[in-house]
Design a protein around this motif. Structure first.
Motif: not given
Length: 327
Positions: A262-265, A269-272
């Motif tokens: 997720a940190d590379e996106l 906070g994309y996942d949430s």
């Protein structure tokens, strides 16, 4: 009484081409990336069938002989096209689709003028209907090709054969020196690290070499968990040795294979985020490569079709901008 021979000739040609168009739309349904595109292609096939019926009715109204051969020829043409295009990359297949739509559009425009001269208002209205439909399809295919050119996830996915063909075409144009230098850097990094290489190094070198030549979708599908592990290891070793180029090559390959955190996106906070929040957030993304990362991450994690569609819609907007089409 006006001569309707030219009208009948064009209607027959349009009927055959429309039958081909319908079958191609049905073939493309299986290549749709999202449910929204799939539904659109199914509607296109349905509307093409309706247009075929309308064209056939006009033929009969003008005294044209009932034709049971033309529809079969149209379906056969689509089958031949669908088979032959498997030997080439998807962009060539889409260019073929675009060529077909341009021919339909040009013939419909010609038919409209013929109908005006022959004073056949029903045929003229049919021609206008065809012009509207084919103009929209030409625009849609132009955007899909632009998405492909931008390097983002296009609305249509290549078949396995087209993935291989597209990859072969790209690798054939790969500058040999660039590929050799990239492989040499990767080998140097692993050797200086003093770690056990063996078969793992061979796998890493193979993966980096493919990355240097624009990693193909075929490789992306066949890479297993062992290779991903090897890529992570190569990236870590390269970082330890300070070889940023080799580290980035391994990392980029890993990301293209869908192995992302997720940190590379590009969206924090994309996942949430909900689908609605994602649709809003992607409006600020301007790089097709970043949209590609988002789709690959979504498809390998939550795989929400609505989220994929939202990202795809953003890419389509960038593609329209690139080809000068108003959204």
């Amino acid at each position: 009484m006006p001569d309707t021979t030219a009208l009948i000739t064009q209607l027959r040609a349009l009927l055959m081409l429309t039958q081909t168009e319908e079958q191609i739309a049905r073939i493309r349904v299986a290549q749709a990336r999202t449910d929204a595109v799939r539904r659109e292609l199914q509607q296109n096939a349905h509307h093409a069938a309706e247009r075929s019926t309308a064209i056939a009715e006009q033929l009969r109204a003008l005294g044209g002989v009932a034709d049971v051969v033309t529809p079969a020829v149209g379906r056969l043409a689509a089958l031949v096209k669908g088979t032959v295009e498997q030997a080439g990359p998807i962009d060539e297949a889409l260019l073929g689709d675009l060529q077909l739509e341009h021919q339909l559009l040009d013939r419909a425009t010609y038919l409209k003028v013929l109908a005006q001269v022959a004073r056949e208002p029903e045929v003229e209205r049919l021609a206008e209907r065809l012009i509207t439909a084919h103009s929209a399809t030409v625009e849609w295919l132009t955007v899909v090709l632009a998405e492909e050119a931008l390097g983002g996830p296009a609305a249509l996915q290549p078949t396995p054969f087209q993935r291989v063909a597209g990859g072969a075409a790209r690798l054939a144009n790969l500058p040999v020196r660039f590929a050799a230098n990239t492989v040499n850097r990767a080998m140097d990094t692993a050797q200086h690290a003093g770690e056990q290489t063996g078969g793992t190094l061979t796998t890493v070198v193979d993966d980096v070499r493919h990355r240097a030549g624009a990693l193909t979708d075929a490789v992306r599908e066949t890479v297993d968990a062992g290779r991903l592990t090897a890529l992570r290891r190569a990236e870590r070793v390269a970082q330890q040795e300070g070889d940023d180029t080799a580290a980035e090559a391994a990392a980029a390959t890993r990301r293209e294979l869908g192995d992302l955190t997720a940190d590379e996106l590009p969206i924090k906070g994309y996942d949430s985020m909900s689908t609605a929040q994602i649709a809003t957030a992607v409006e600020d993304v301007t790089e097709p490569e970043e949209l590609d990362l988002l789709i690959r991450y979504e498809e390998t994690h939550k795989n929400r079709s609505s989220a994929v569609s939202a990202i795809q819609t953003r890419l389509a907007a960038l593609a329209k901008e690139a080809v000068g089409i108003d959204s």
